[in-house]
Structure formats: C-alpha cells, structure tokens
Design a protein around this motif. Structure first.
Motif, PDB file in Angstrom:
ATOM      1  N   LEU A 155       0.798  -1.230   0.000  1.00 33.85           N
ATOM      2  CA  LEU A 155       0.000   0.000   0.000  1.00 33.85           C
ATOM      3  C   LEU A 155       0.831   1.280   0.000  1.00 33.85           C
ATOM      4  O   LEU A 155       0.296   2.351   0.288  1.00 33.85           O
ATOM      5  N   SER A 156       2.103   1.175  -0.322  1.00 30.59           N
ATOM      6  CA  SER A 156       2.897   2.403  -0.375  1.00 30.59           C
ATOM      7  C   SER A 156       2.254   3.395  -1.335  1.00 30.59           C
ATOM      8  O   SER A 156       1.807   3.016  -2.421  1.00 30.59           O
ATOM      9  N   GLY A 157       2.251   4.663  -0.949  1.00 31.63           N
ATOM     10  CA  GLY A 157       1.682   5.710  -1.806  1.00 31.63           C
ATOM     11  C   GLY A 157       2.761   6.561  -2.432  1.00 31.63           C
ATOM     12  O   GLY A 157       2.501   7.679  -2.866  1.00 31.63           O
ATOM     13  N   MET A 158       3.997   6.056  -2.472  1.00 30.08           N
ATOM     14  CA  MET A 158       5.072   6.797  -3.163  1.00 30.08           C
ATOM     15  C   MET A 158       5.695   5.896  -4.223  1.00 30.08           C
ATOM     16  O   MET A 158       6.171   4.808  -3.917  1.00 30.08           O
ATOM     17  N   TRP A 159       5.678   6.402  -5.456  1.00 26.97           N
ATOM     18  CA  TRP A 159       6.235   5.639  -6.584  1.00 26.97           C
ATOM     19  C   TRP A 159       7.089   6.578  -7.425  1.00 26.97           C
ATOM     20  O   TRP A 159       6.751   7.756  -7.593  1.00 26.97           O
ATOM     21  N   VAL A 160       8.170   6.026  -7.960  1.00 22.91           N
ATOM     22  CA  VAL A 160       9.071   6.798  -8.830  1.00 22.91           C
ATOM     23  C   VAL A 160       9.212   5.999 -10.122  1.00 22.91           C
ATOM     24  O   VAL A 160       9.573   4.820 -10.073  1.00 22.91           O
ATOM     25  N   PHE A 161       8.916   6.621 -11.246  1.00 27.42           N
ATOM     26  CA  PHE A 161       8.983   5.851 -12.499  1.00 27.42           C
ATOM     27  C   PHE A 161       9.262   6.735 -13.707  1.00 27.42           C
ATOM     28  O   PHE A 161       9.069   7.954 -13.674  1.00 27.42           O
ATOM     29  N   GLU A 162       9.762   6.067 -14.755  1.00 31.10           N
ATOM     30  CA  GLU A 162       9.986   6.765 -16.019  1.00 31.10           C
ATOM     31  C   GLU A 162       8.626   7.059 -16.642  1.00 31.10           C
ATOM     32  O   GLU A 162       7.766   6.165 -16.680  1.00 31.10           O
ATOM     33  N   ARG A 163       8.473   8.260 -17.172  1.00 31.31           N
ATOM     34  CA  ARG A 163       7.166   8.585 -17.777  1.00 31.31           C
ATOM     35  C   ARG A 163       6.861   7.668 -18.963  1.00 31.31           C
ATOM     36  O   ARG A 163       5.701   7.363 -19.245  1.00 31.31           O
ATOM     37  N   LYS A 164       7.927   7.178 -19.607  1.00 32.94           N
ATOM     38  CA  LYS A 164       7.738   6.283 -20.763  1.00 32.94           C
ATOM     39  C   LYS A 164       6.987   5.002 -20.413  1.00 32.94           C
ATOM     40  O   LYS A 164       6.433   4.357 -21.289  1.00 32.94           O
ATOM     41  N   VAL A 165       7.013   4.591 -19.120  1.00 32.80           N
ATOM     42  CA  VAL A 165       6.348   3.317 -18.774  1.00 32.80           C
ATOM     43  C   VAL A 165       4.850   3.512 -18.499  1.00 32.80           C
ATOM     44  O   VAL A 165       4.131   2.524 -18.314  1.00 32.80           O
ATOM     45  N   VAL A 166       4.377   4.758 -18.492  1.00 31.62           N
ATOM     46  CA  VAL A 166       2.968   5.003 -18.118  1.00 31.62           C
ATOM     47  C   VAL A 166       1.976   4.135 -18.919  1.00 31.62           C
ATOM     48  O   VAL A 166       1.084   3.523 -18.329  1.00 31.62           O
ATOM     49  N   LEU A 178      -6.129   2.060  -6.786  1.00 37.47           N
ATOM     50  CA  LEU A 178      -5.064   2.408  -7.722  1.00 37.47           C
ATOM     51  C   LEU A 178      -3.706   2.033  -7.131  1.00 37.47           C
ATOM     52  O   LEU A 178      -2.770   1.693  -7.856  1.00 37.47           O
ATOM     53  N   SER A 179      -3.616   2.041  -5.810  1.00 37.24           N
ATOM     54  CA  SER A 179      -2.324   1.759  -5.164  1.00 37.24           C
ATOM     55  C   SER A 179      -1.868   0.313  -5.406  1.00 37.24           C
ATOM     56  O   SER A 179      -0.760   0.103  -5.919  1.00 37.24           O
ATOM     57  N   PRO A 180      -2.687  -0.717  -5.104  1.00 36.94           N
ATOM     58  CA  PRO A 180      -2.254  -2.059  -5.500  1.00 36.94           C
ATOM     59  C   PRO A 180      -2.186  -2.238  -7.013  1.00 36.94           C
ATOM     60  O   PRO A 180      -1.306  -2.936  -7.522  1.00 36.94           O
ATOM     61  N   GLN A 181      -3.087  -1.584  -7.745  1.00 37.37           N
ATOM     62  CA  GLN A 181      -3.091  -1.775  -9.204  1.00 37.37           C
ATOM     63  C   GLN A 181      -1.787  -1.314  -9.847  1.00 37.37           C
ATOM     64  O   GLN A 181      -1.231  -2.005 -10.705  1.00 37.37           O
ATOM     65  N   ILE A 182      -1.274  -0.177  -9.416  1.00 40.13           N
ATOM     66  CA  ILE A 182      -0.070   0.343 -10.077  1.00 40.13           C
ATOM     67  C   ILE A 182       1.113  -0.600  -9.848  1.00 40.13           C
ATOM     68  O   ILE A 182       1.920  -0.850 -10.739  1.00 40.13           O
ATOM     69  N   LYS A 183       1.182  -1.207  -8.653  1.00 37.30           N
ATOM     70  CA  LYS A 183       2.301  -2.116  -8.361  1.00 37.30           C
ATOM     71  C   LYS A 183       2.138  -3.433  -9.116  1.00 37.30           C
ATOM     72  O   LYS A 183       3.096  -3.931  -9.714  1.00 37.30           O
ATOM     73  N   LEU A 184       0.930  -3.981  -9.089  1.00 35.97           N
ATOM     74  CA  LEU A 184       0.715  -5.266  -9.770  1.00 35.97           C
ATOM     75  C   LEU A 184       0.921  -5.146 -11.276  1.00 35.97           C
ATOM     76  O   LEU A 184       1.511  -6.020 -11.899  1.00 35.97           O
ATOM     77  N   ASN A 185       0.453  -4.039 -11.852  1.00 35.47           N
ATOM     78  CA  ASN A 185       0.630  -3.878 -13.298  1.00 35.47           C
ATOM     79  C   ASN A 185       2.093  -3.603 -13.642  1.00 35.47           C
ATOM     80  O   ASN A 185       2.597  -4.088 -14.657  1.00 35.47           O
ATOM     81  N   ALA A 186       2.773  -2.830 -12.801  1.00 32.75           N
ATOM     82  CA  ALA A 186       4.202  -2.578 -13.054  1.00 32.75           C
ATOM     83  C   ALA A 186       4.953  -3.898 -13.003  1.00 32.75           C
ATOM     84  O   ALA A 186       5.811  -4.181 -13.845  1.00 32.75           O
TER      85      ALA A 186
END
Ligand code: GDP
Ligand code: MG
Length: 238
Positions: A155-166, A178-186
């Motif tokens: 459930l971390s709410g801090m993410w750092v990523f390349e914009r190209k991976v959006v 959205l918090s679990p979704q962003i990690k699972l999809n990444a």
C-alpha cells in the motif's frame, strides 16, 4: 540519471489546506513541475493552490472531482500523471509523510538495479502501528499467493517511475485500489524493471480521513478479483 532527467511530482490532495503551503515551500528545486490534484476538497485547498500557482511557476493546482464510492485518490493520481511532462514521475501524498527529497538517492538505486519503476517501501518500520503493519502484511501475502510477487509494502503511496512506462501501467482504478493496481501492473508488464526501494516515512501532517479497516477489506477483495480479470489486447510499452 538525476543530472539529465526532468522530474514531475504528482500530489493527490483532499482537504490538506492546513499544511499545503508549508509542504510546497519545502519541495526541493530538482523538481521541474509539481502537479497537485485536488479531489472533492471542501476546505481552502483549491483557493490556496491558486495562490501557490502565482508564487511558484512550477506549481499547478489541478482538479479532478470524480469519485468512486466517495473516494477519488486514483482519479487524482491518473490526472496528475497524465499532465506530467517530465522524464521521471514521482507520486506521493500531500501530507508530508513521504520523503520526496530523497528522490536523487532513489534514482541512483534504480539506475544501479536497472529499475524503471520503484515502489517506495516503508517496511520494515517499527514506528508504524502494529495493526496497520499486520493489514499490509496480509495484503502482501495475498499478492504473493495470487500473483507470485514478493512485496513488502503493498500500500505504499510513493512511486518513482519513467514517464515512458505510463502506458504499461494500465491505470483504471479511481479509488484507493489504484495503489495495488499500479504495483501489480508494473510487476506484470515491466518484469524485472519493477522493484521496491526502502524509504523512511515521516510524521503525517493533519489527520488521515480514511477508515483503514474498510479500505483494507476493499483491497483484499479487489486484489483477488483483479487476478481473474482478463486483459485482452494489451501490449507492454517500449
Ligand atoms: N481521504 C482521501 N484522500 C484523498 C482522496 N483523494 C486524494 N486524497 C489524498 O490522498 C492522499 C492519501 O490519503 P491519506 O489520508 O494520507 O491516506 P493514508 O496515507 O493511507 O493515511 C492524501 O494526500 C489525500 O489528501 C480521497 O478521495 N480521499
Ligand atoms: Mg498519507
């Protein structure tokens, strides 16, 4: 990476007017752009944001008032990410808990480990209330069982990523999920380019407005349901 890359900060925000000005004043100079996104704020967050736009050219107050069962955390993030123009996107709450000043170190770690997406883990941290830690552990375990991902802070709410991976993140959840979704999809679409980087959480300014039990149960259900959702025709980004 840090020297050449531009960096955008995305801050989802609901009723954080009491400390927003202080927080924005402390955001380090290496951020080229700050996209603060209000979701259904009923205090002076938006008015204050307009003042901050005059004071800081890199600051923009965006508004996304869409909500799912009253929650718009995911919508706020999606709008902030969509408006970001930098090479690197950093997402973090508007409550001063996440160490946004540590991003140069985080980027160095990412470079060393070949990561394009880092979820910033707060655990292990004995200062975090026991029940909250247990709840997160249950969700971490559920993710391991159902997706085979080893994660310390689902459930971390801090993410750092390349914009190209959006495009690879396939974000759709407007609420807290959205918090679990962003990690699972990444993890699913970026494979080894996804990883966790340790951070130390700071004291929250203002009160959390969420019910951890209700949100936790919602996550438990969503993580299970999402495992069986078929995604057809989705291609990973470059
Ligand atoms: N409670 C709540 N916060 C939201 C919403 N949309 C955006 N936010 C912001 O999302 C961040 C996370 O909320 P927070 O109360 O800190 O949750 P916690 O970090 O889990 O305690 C904060 O910066 C809020 O201002 C929403 O729909 N509800
Ligand atoms: Mg928070």
């Amino acid at each position: 990476m840090i020297n050449e890359s531009t960096i955008s900060l995305v801050m989802p925000c609901r009723n954080e007017a009491k400390h927003l000005a202080e927080m924005v004043a402390d955001i380090p100079d290496f951020y080229d752009e700050i996209n603060c996104v209000s979701n259904k704020s009923s205090d002076d967050t938006v008015e204050l944001g307009r003042e901050l736009e005059q004071r800081y050219p890199r600051f923009t107050m965006l508004i996304d008032d869409r909500a799912a069962s009253g929650i718009g955390y995911g919508y706020a993030h999606m709008t902030g990410i969509e408006h970001s123009k930098s090479d690197i996107v950093v997402c973090a709450d508007s409550d001063c808990t996440y160490p946004v000043e540590d991003v140069p170190d985080i980027l160095q770690t990412m470079e060393k480990r070949g990561l394009r997406f880092a979820s910033c883990t707060r655990y292990p941290d004995s200062a975090i209330p026991f029940t909250l830690q247990m709840g997160v552990k249950v969700l971490n375990f559920e993710m391991f069982l159902l997706y085979g991902v080893t994660i310390h802070d689902s459930l971390s709410g801090m993410w750092v990523f390349e914009r190209k991976v959006v495009p690879s993140l396939h974000l759709t959840e407007g609420d807290w999920n959205l918090s679990p979704q962003i990690k699972l999809n990444a993890h699913k679409y970026l494979g080894r380019c996804f990883g966790e980087v340790k951070i130390t959480q700071k004291t929250r300014q203002g009160e959390t407005k969420q019910s951890y039990l209700k949100t936790g149960l919602g996550h438990l259900m969503w993580i299970a349901k999402n495992r069986f959702v078929q995604r057809k025709g989705i291609q990973p980004a470059d």
